[in-house]
Design a protein around this motif. Structure first.
Motif, PDB file in Angstrom:
ATOM      1  N   ALA A 188       5.459  -3.149  -5.415  1.00  0.00           N
ATOM      2  CA  ALA A 188       5.298  -2.673  -4.080  1.00  0.00           C
ATOM      3  C   ALA A 188       6.266  -3.203  -2.892  1.00  0.00           C
ATOM      4  CB  ALA A 188       3.890  -2.759  -3.392  1.00  0.00           C
ATOM      5  N   GLN A 230      -1.311  -2.737   1.181  1.00  0.00           N
ATOM      6  CA  GLN A 230      -0.124  -2.572   0.707  1.00  0.00           C
ATOM      7  C   GLN A 230       0.541  -1.607   1.741  1.00  0.00           C
ATOM      8  OE1 GLN A 230      -0.012  -1.910  -3.550  1.00  0.00           O
ATOM      9  NE2 GLN A 230       1.023   0.092  -3.200  1.00  0.00           N
ATOM     10  N   THR A 250       4.097  -3.159   3.377  1.00  0.00           N
ATOM     11  CA  THR A 250       5.367  -2.162   3.203  1.00  0.00           C
ATOM     12  C   THR A 250       6.095  -2.278   4.443  1.00  0.00           C
ATOM     13  OG1 THR A 250       4.426  -0.862   1.597  1.00  0.00           O
ATOM     14  CG2 THR A 250       6.284  -0.014   2.834  1.00  0.00           C
TER      15      THR A 250
END
Length: 550
Positions: free
Chosen positions: A179, A221, A225
């Motif tokens: 990620a 997550q 990002t």
């Protein structure tokens, strides 16, 4: 690394882009899309300047003394990304500026279409849907109109799908490490998009507000990002932003900004989203009657066929991601339509109006209609889901795709111009024979400024004229005194600037005959020669000396 299964879709995209732009492909070295006074000639000049500067160690690719003489011009203040055009300089040396410019346009459409293909296939595995969605983006009127000189906008539009692709991959990554890697890649593409065109500091990012509504963005997550990609993008663009800021401090007494009237005059009219391409030969004349063109803001046509496919994608697309792109499209639409909405005799502030007032640097975005590029991207992705659903219902799909083709088609090109139409070989040869410090001005001022800059790329002598969205302070202040045609007042200023030659472009009309007769009578302005050549609508070029009448 490209997978084997993607080779055929890429080949289809390449063939389609070349086929639907065959006039450009067959005239790569000699013609440009657009009229003889379009911004293309500014880009051609800049390509040649970078190539010229790299061959001469005494020159800088980021500053030229030959434009906006006597102060010169810092290229970082311009609309076109000097750092990207500089990368093309070696190819200009090999193939020429016109060929490189035209080839880059075709390549950018291929890059844009292939990015959308990957973006759709990240959502649902559909090579057919991905190819058609990619071509729907690449052939969109809001992109193809950029062939007329908006090279910077087309570069940004081509890179934009890769920003969204890597954000999507990062949010859906199976491991935190993966990620982060994908978020970093998204940040690089976001930075590259912004560096292509500073408008995309806002155009590429603000519609992502719609993406943030997706519940998976609320996870660590998802938030990570956006934080990583946004932070890296800011770090990458920082030195270029500082260069631009410093260049503007030198060129302008105050930071140039647009007014609300300027911005609203270049925002999108809502009916334009639903009409066919106004450059389409089938619709061109009829649309001019009911919706007259008012510049690029009039060419944002999505069309009914693509919107119907989008409706199918919303209705039958079996993924929650369709709502992400619907939300992105909605935000882009709201930002594109201006700063205020008139309603029952009152004015209701729109999001762009609030941003214009409160968000730093937002007032530098003049053409809000360019948000339609993000809208187009979001629409084709959802429409691709519709194509995926209909790929077994071939008759319906073919009818809708035919509608899109008819509505968006631009061939034959409305304006396809031989570059040589603006070349003046005799005048340029004379100027090249003069010392490199020779300076000149071209009249009528403003009307020939862009092409006077273009001509510099042939003779490389110093030109008073210049062309940019915002003229440097010294030139803007001088425009009133310079006037349109040479006068005693303008010559006084030109002598203070040690200008050597005055070039006057004209035609064979009775009106111009009167003008040039008066110019020839001005004391201290000596007519040297008349060349039977000109650019744009001018057919004759008169050369006068200010410094030597012998």
């Amino acid at each position: 690394m490209m997978r084997r299964r993607d080779v055929l879709p890429l080949l289809v995209i390449v063939v389609a882009v070349c086929a639907f732009n065959y006039p450009l492909l067959l005239n790569l070295e000699s013609h440009i899309f657009g009229r003889s006074f379009e911004d293309t000639f500014e880009v051609l000049w800049q390509l040649r300047w970078h190539e010229h500067a790299l061959r001469d160690p005494t020159l800088s690719p980021f500053f030229t003394p030959n434009i906006y003489y006597p102060m010169g011009w810092h290229l970082a203040t311009g609309a076109q990304p000097a750092w990207y055009l500089l990368l093309l300089a070696p190819f200009v040396s090999l193939f020429g500026a016109v060929s490189v410019y035209n080839a880059s346009l075709l390549l950018l459409l291929i890059i844009a279409a292939f990015g959308v293909y990957h973006l759709l296939n990240e959502i649902v595995t559909s090579r057919i849907g991905g190819v058609f969605a990619g071509l729907g983006y690449a052939f969109a009127p809001v992109l193809t109109i950029r062939f007329a000189g908006h090279w910077h906008t087309l570069v940004a539009a081509a890179l934009l799908p890769y920003v969204y692709l890597n954000i999507l991959r990062a949010i859906g990554a199976t491991t935190p490490r993966k990620a982060r890697q994908l978020a970093l890649r998204a940040g690089i593409f976001l930075a590259l998009t912004m560096l292509a065109h500073w408008y995309f500091l806002f155009i590429a990012t603000l519609p992502l507000v719609g993406w943030l509504l997706w519940r998976r963005c609320w996870s660590w997550q998802g938030l990570q990002t956006f934080i990583i990609s946004g932070g890296l993008a800011m770090l990458i663009i920082a030195p270029f932003a500082v260069m631009t800021y410093r260049a503007r401090l030198v060129s302008y007494e105050a930071s140039p900004q647009w007014t609300v009237a300027d911005v609203d005059g270049n925002s999108a009219e809502i009916p334009r989203f639903f009409t066919p391409n106004p450059n389409n030969p089938i619709w061109r004349d009829a649309l001019q009657v009911y919706l007259p063109l008012r510049g690029e803001a009039s060419v944002i046509s999505i069309g009914s066929g693509l919107l119907l496919l989008m409706i199918v994608g919303i209705w039958k697309g079996r993924t929650e991601l369709r709502w992400v792109f619907v939300a992105v499209a909605a935000v882009a639409f709201m930002l594109a339509i201006g700063t205020n909405l008139s309603w029952n005799g009152s004015s209701v502030p729109l999001p762009s109006g609030l941003l214009f007032k409160w968000l730093p640097f937002y007032s530098s975005v003049r053409v809000l209609a360019r948000y339609a590029i993000v809208l187009q991207l979001a629409v084709v992705v959802v429409a691709g889901l519709g194509i995926h659903y209909l790929h077994h219902r071939r008759i319906i799909l073919l009818l809708l795709l035919s509608m899109i083709l008819v509505e968006s088609f631009s061939l034959p090109y409305h304006d396809f111009t031989p570059v040589a139409q603006n070349d003046r070989p005799m005048l340029n040869a004379f100027l090249r024979s003069q010392p490199v410090t020779t300076s000149l001005i071209e009249f009528p001022v403003v009307y020939v400024d862009k092409l006077a800059v273009y001509s510099e790329s042939f003779h490389h002598r110093r030109v008073v004229n210049g062309y940019q969205s915002f003229a440097p302070t010294h030139y803007a202040d001088a425009l009133m005194q310079l006037g349109t045609w040479p006068t005693e007042e303008s010559l006084t200023l030109l002598r203070e600037w040690d200008v050597d030659f005055v070039v006057v472009s004209g035609d064979e009309s009775a009106e111009f005959a009167t003008i040039i007769a008066a110019v020839k009578e001005i004391a201290g302005l000596c007519h040297i020669v008349t060349f039977d050549e000109g650019f744009m609508n001018y057919t004759q070029t008169y050369l006068f000396s200010l410094s030597n009448c012998s």
